[in-house]
Design a protein around this motif. Sequence first.
Motif, PDB file in Angstrom:
ATOM      1  N   CYS A  73     -12.797  -3.152   2.323  1.00  0.00           N
ATOM      2  CA  CYS A  73     -11.570  -3.500   1.651  1.00  0.00           C
ATOM      3  C   CYS A  73     -10.864  -4.456   2.515  1.00  0.00           C
ATOM      4  CB  CYS A  73     -10.620  -2.579   1.399  1.00  0.00           C
ATOM      5  SG  CYS A  73      -9.004  -3.071   1.123  1.00  0.00           S
ATOM      6  N   ARG A  74     -10.880  -4.029   4.008  1.00  0.00           N
ATOM      7  CA  ARG A  74     -10.356  -4.845   5.004  1.00  0.00           C
ATOM      8  C   ARG A  74     -11.286  -6.205   5.240  1.00  0.00           C
ATOM      9  NH1 ARG A  74     -11.207  -1.940   9.501  1.00  0.00           N
ATOM     10  NH2 ARG A  74     -13.056  -3.193   9.731  1.00  0.00           N
ATOM     11  N   PRO A  94      -3.701   5.267   3.426  1.00  0.00           N
ATOM     12  CA  PRO A  94      -4.034   6.525   2.384  1.00  0.00           C
ATOM     13  C   PRO A  94      -5.056   7.499   2.884  1.00  0.00           C
ATOM     14  CG  PRO A  94      -4.072   4.267   1.507  1.00  0.00           C
ATOM     15  CD  PRO A  94      -4.044   4.068   2.954  1.00  0.00           C
ATOM     16  N   SER A 105      -4.115  -5.273   2.311  1.00  0.00           N
ATOM     17  CA  SER A 105      -4.929  -4.429   2.549  1.00  0.00           C
ATOM     18  C   SER A 105      -4.616  -3.721   3.759  1.00  0.00           C
ATOM     19  CB  SER A 105      -6.226  -4.929   3.010  1.00  0.00           C
ATOM     20  OG  SER A 105      -7.135  -4.015   3.437  1.00  0.00           O
ATOM     21  N   CYS A 106      -4.487  -2.437   3.898  1.00  0.00           N
ATOM     22  CA  CYS A 106      -3.999  -1.719   4.970  1.00  0.00           C
ATOM     23  C   CYS A 106      -4.851  -1.807   6.359  1.00  0.00           C
ATOM     24  CB  CYS A 106      -3.845  -0.081   4.762  1.00  0.00           C
ATOM     25  SG  CYS A 106      -5.150   1.018   4.645  1.00  0.00           S
ATOM     26  N   GLY A 107      -6.382  -2.175   5.823  1.00  0.00           N
ATOM     27  CA  GLY A 107      -7.261  -2.345   6.907  1.00  0.00           C
ATOM     28  C   GLY A 107      -7.604  -0.974   7.303  1.00  0.00           C
ATOM     29  N   GLN A 108      -7.827   0.069   6.768  1.00  0.00           N
ATOM     30  CA  GLN A 108      -8.437   1.260   7.276  1.00  0.00           C
ATOM     31  C   GLN A 108      -9.708   1.224   6.978  1.00  0.00           C
ATOM     32  OE1 GLN A 108      -7.315   6.067   6.959  1.00  0.00           O
ATOM     33  NE2 GLN A 108      -6.810   4.758   5.174  1.00  0.00           N
ATOM     34  N   CYS A 109     -10.262   0.884   6.003  1.00  0.00           N
ATOM     35  CA  CYS A 109     -11.664   0.925   5.751  1.00  0.00           C
ATOM     36  C   CYS A 109     -12.352  -0.610   5.510  1.00  0.00           C
ATOM     37  CB  CYS A 109     -12.155   1.875   4.400  1.00  0.00           C
ATOM     38  SG  CYS A 109     -11.161   1.800   3.143  1.00  0.00           S
ATOM     39  N   THR A 143     -14.331   2.649  -1.270  1.00  0.00           N
ATOM     40  CA  THR A 143     -13.291   2.529  -0.445  1.00  0.00           C
ATOM     41  C   THR A 143     -12.337   3.772  -0.458  1.00  0.00           C
ATOM     42  OG1 THR A 143     -11.905   1.391  -2.087  1.00  0.00           O
ATOM     43  CG2 THR A 143     -12.865   0.085  -0.604  1.00  0.00           C
ATOM     44  N   VAL A 144     -11.481   4.052   0.533  1.00  0.00           N
ATOM     45  CA  VAL A 144     -10.619   5.378   0.595  1.00  0.00           C
ATOM     46  C   VAL A 144      -9.885   5.376  -0.515  1.00  0.00           C
ATOM     47  CG1 VAL A 144      -9.076   6.457   1.943  1.00  0.00           C
ATOM     48  CG2 VAL A 144     -10.781   5.594   3.093  1.00  0.00           C
ATOM     49  N   CYS A 145      -9.257   4.439  -0.794  1.00  0.00           N
ATOM     50  CA  CYS A 145      -8.096   4.575  -1.817  1.00  0.00           C
ATOM     51  C   CYS A 145      -8.528   3.486  -3.108  1.00  0.00           C
ATOM     52  CB  CYS A 145      -6.883   4.338  -1.417  1.00  0.00           C
ATOM     53  SG  CYS A 145      -6.304   2.652  -1.160  1.00  0.00           S
ATOM     54  N   ILE A 187       1.026  -1.164  -0.051  1.00  0.00           N
ATOM     55  CA  ILE A 187       0.028  -0.055   0.175  1.00  0.00           C
ATOM     56  C   ILE A 187       0.909   1.239   0.168  1.00  0.00           C
ATOM     57  CG2 ILE A 187      -0.323   0.248   2.495  1.00  0.00           C
ATOM     58  CD1 ILE A 187      -2.916   0.826  -0.274  1.00  0.00           C
ATOM     59  N   PHE A 200      -6.925   0.900  -4.072  1.00  0.00           N
ATOM     60  CA  PHE A 200      -6.968  -0.561  -3.472  1.00  0.00           C
ATOM     61  C   PHE A 200      -7.920  -1.378  -3.747  1.00  0.00           C
ATOM     62  CE2 PHE A 200      -6.250  -4.142  -0.981  1.00  0.00           C
ATOM     63  CZ  PHE A 200      -4.744  -4.539  -1.085  1.00  0.00           C
ATOM     64  N   GLY A 201      -9.051  -0.713  -3.181  1.00  0.00           N
ATOM     65  CA  GLY A 201     -10.450  -1.439  -3.388  1.00  0.00           C
ATOM     66  C   GLY A 201     -10.724  -1.735  -4.708  1.00  0.00           C
TER      67      GLY A 201
HETATM   68  S1  SF4 Z   1      -9.306   0.612   0.238  1.00  0.00           S
HETATM   69 FE1  SF4 Z   1      -7.229   1.714   0.699  1.00  0.00          FE
HETATM   70  S2  SF4 Z   1      -7.333   2.708   2.507  1.00  0.00           S
HETATM   71 FE2  SF4 Z   1      -8.977   1.374   2.422  1.00  0.00          FE
HETATM   72  S3  SF4 Z   1      -8.416  -0.516   3.554  1.00  0.00           S
HETATM   73 FE3  SF4 Z   1      -7.933  -0.941   1.403  1.00  0.00          FE
HETATM   74  S4  SF4 Z   1      -5.916  -0.304   1.127  1.00  0.00           S
HETATM   75 FE4  SF4 Z   1      -6.727   0.667   3.028  1.00  0.00          FE
END
Ligand code: SF4
Lengths: 466, 255
Positions: free
Chosen positions: A379-380, A202, A372-376, A417-419, A184, A421-422
């Motif tokens: 996605c997590r 992100p 996945s960074c696990g923020q949202c 999602t925030v970024c 990420i 990555f979703g």
């Molecule tokens: S979509 Fe982006 S910000 Fe959200 S959990 Fe996945 S990697 Fe993290």
Amino acid sequence: MSDITYLPGKEPHANEHRLIFKNVDRQGWDTSIDTYIKDGGYEMLKKGLGMEPKAIIDEVKTSGLRGRGGAGFPTGIKWGFIPPDNQKPVYLICNCDESEPGTFKDRYIVHQDPHQLIEGMILSAFAVGAHTAYIYIREEFPEAAITLEKAIAEARAKNLLGKNILSSGFDLEIYVHRGAAAYICGEETGLIESLEGKRPYPRIKPPYFPAAMGLYMAPTIVNNVESLCHVVHILRMGGDEYVKLGTPRNSGTRILCVSGDVKKPGYFEVQVGKVTFRELLYEMCGGPKDGREFKAVIPGGSSSKVLRCEESFKIGRGDEAKDITFWDLPLDFDTLAAAGSMAGSGGVIVMDDSRRMSWVLNNITHFYAHESCGQCTPCREGSTWMKKVSDRIEDGSATPEDVKTLEEIAYQIDGKTVCAFGEASAWPVEAMIDKFREELVGETSEKNDFKSAERLEQEKFLSTSF
Amino acid sequence: MSTRIVVPRPRVIDRSRLSYIRLRSASPLQVPRPRLIDRSQLIYLTLGKVPQARKINPAHVHYLRPEPSVLEKNILSPETPGTENFEPFAITPQLEQEADRRIAQYPDDQKRSAVLPLLHEVQHRFGFISPESIDWVAQKLDIAPIKVVEVVTFYPGFRQKAPGKLHFRVCRTLSCAMGGSYELMAKICELTGIDRGSADTHKDPISVSPCGKFSVEYAECLASCGTAPVCLVNDDFHEGVLPEKAQELIAQYNG
Ligand code: SF4
Ligand SMILES: Cc1cc2nc3c(=O)[nH]c(=O)nc-3n(C[C@H](O)[C@H](O)[C@H](O)COP(=O)(O)O)c2cc1C
Ligand code: FES
């Protein structure tokens, strides 16, 4: 360029047009500054420092250069987003996190030709008015981090970096910052958070566009290694000349990285859009392995949607729409987008008929669940669920309904999602199911009932009164 | 057919713990005695300066919770057979000097940026990130230790327990997997006597051989997919390591 010879067995293919990779695998080449200068290096820096910064940005705009990191956003336009009334320091960041599965181009630039990157960075920093620049390099390139630091020290010793570069009055310091094995960190706002010493969560756009609110909330330009190297060549050739390479709206050259089931995998620098899949996979990569046939291709890193080799696409608008088979698709940004996928980072992963798609899907979902960074939440949770469901398909304990569940999870991540990555994690799953539904369903069985094991246990647990 | 959403398994609750909220009819309500907390452990929760550790009466030590808390677990470095490969963490002049050089790369008011470089420096010299080194990094950067902990526990690149003298990181992503990296991993484990049976790739990705000399871990795409399968041995990169070349690879270092 005729006097350049390459290491035996590593000669470029006739279809290639080498700018960025000119010095990769070159005979007698090393990473020292003397070699680079002897070859005409840092000449463009002298030229660039004599120009107005605005003129360099215009030149890059004219060239039509599109970012090579994944999104394909026009670089010159991105540079223009720095607020004109800005009072804060501007930062330039080189994204050398190269972690998109299937991509392996930046590796060769930073290992074999670090000075090209540094020259590109000085020019870009001059154009956008940055006096501090960072190279965010992935942790798995320890050798390259050392090479780059050495190259920076060499350039400093020659006053190509530091204060008052070549008596132009322009100051610049470049620092190398190593990441720590998180995919990420390739996402530009995640990268910035990481560079600030935090977890790489992100930031949401809007409002956090790096060009306005980036590193330390100051305007920041994030560019891929390859994009920054192109700046040197744009100045050398002039934007007008550069734009003639490639095809309209997809100018210049780009490096395609082919891996997987082909006879000769490798990297090829070609003019964008001038090479079709047929040429790339049959002529340049030597075709499928003996006794095999091509089955599917992931065209731009594992986040892009997979294409089947027997597909055909309708490309173009209205009356101009044409039917094009997969093999005649040129690899450029717009055509691949029209075909429902993307050119992404240029990582072409090829699969032949020996590959089971459930296995491929399983490998990909494991990657995204891990990264996945696990923020949202979508996605997590979603990436982990996709991994679990695809585990079931792979080990043969899934029901046909599971394929549908998997598809549903993917569509619930996509766009929520925030970024990006979703999307990156959902698209491959969506496409895989869309194009290989029968095959995936074929791996499941009505008789299976994972619920019998798992659900029963759950129900038992839930039914015991508290 | 209506679609059903599959609910992941709920976490199993240790029901014996629930007894605290249940009134037992037979016996009088049992309130557990308050437990004494070792305040020196709490520094990871505080935001500012590290508080003085309270003196603990040894007679009370048995009140301390026998199980470490989640937080404690996240900072502790369990011993592995590889621990003896590395010097224990110590603040040396070279370390300080290198740290200061790194910190100078960032604006004066943004020292926190140096947290990754400092942790790399620690891991490079001492093999892994120990609780003491977390404290040192926090002090060096004037930030609360929790801010270092959160970084250490996020990034797969930082490890909190000692690896072997030779640490293999085998790429498991698509192109390498197609090229045989899973078989390569199995082969390396077989040759070095590592049991990866219980390895959890997320929380505890590293498995160390009983002799402490080798350790293995899966890595995600190492950006050399064209020469799959690939792996890193400590800081050295090796490409085209087909499973049958595992022996050769290990021999290279053992020779
Ligand atoms: S979509 Fe982006 S910000 Fe959200 S959990 Fe996945 S990697 Fe993290
Ligand atoms: C999940 C994710 C991962 C990314 N990984 C990378 C990467 O490894 N390298 C890279 O250059 N860009 C990566 N990007 C793209 C960057 O966010 C950004 O668009 C790029 O660095 C911009 O540079 P460019 O304009 O030169 O392409 C990633 C994006 C996303 C959403
Ligand atoms: S998949 Fe192993 S290096 Fe990319």
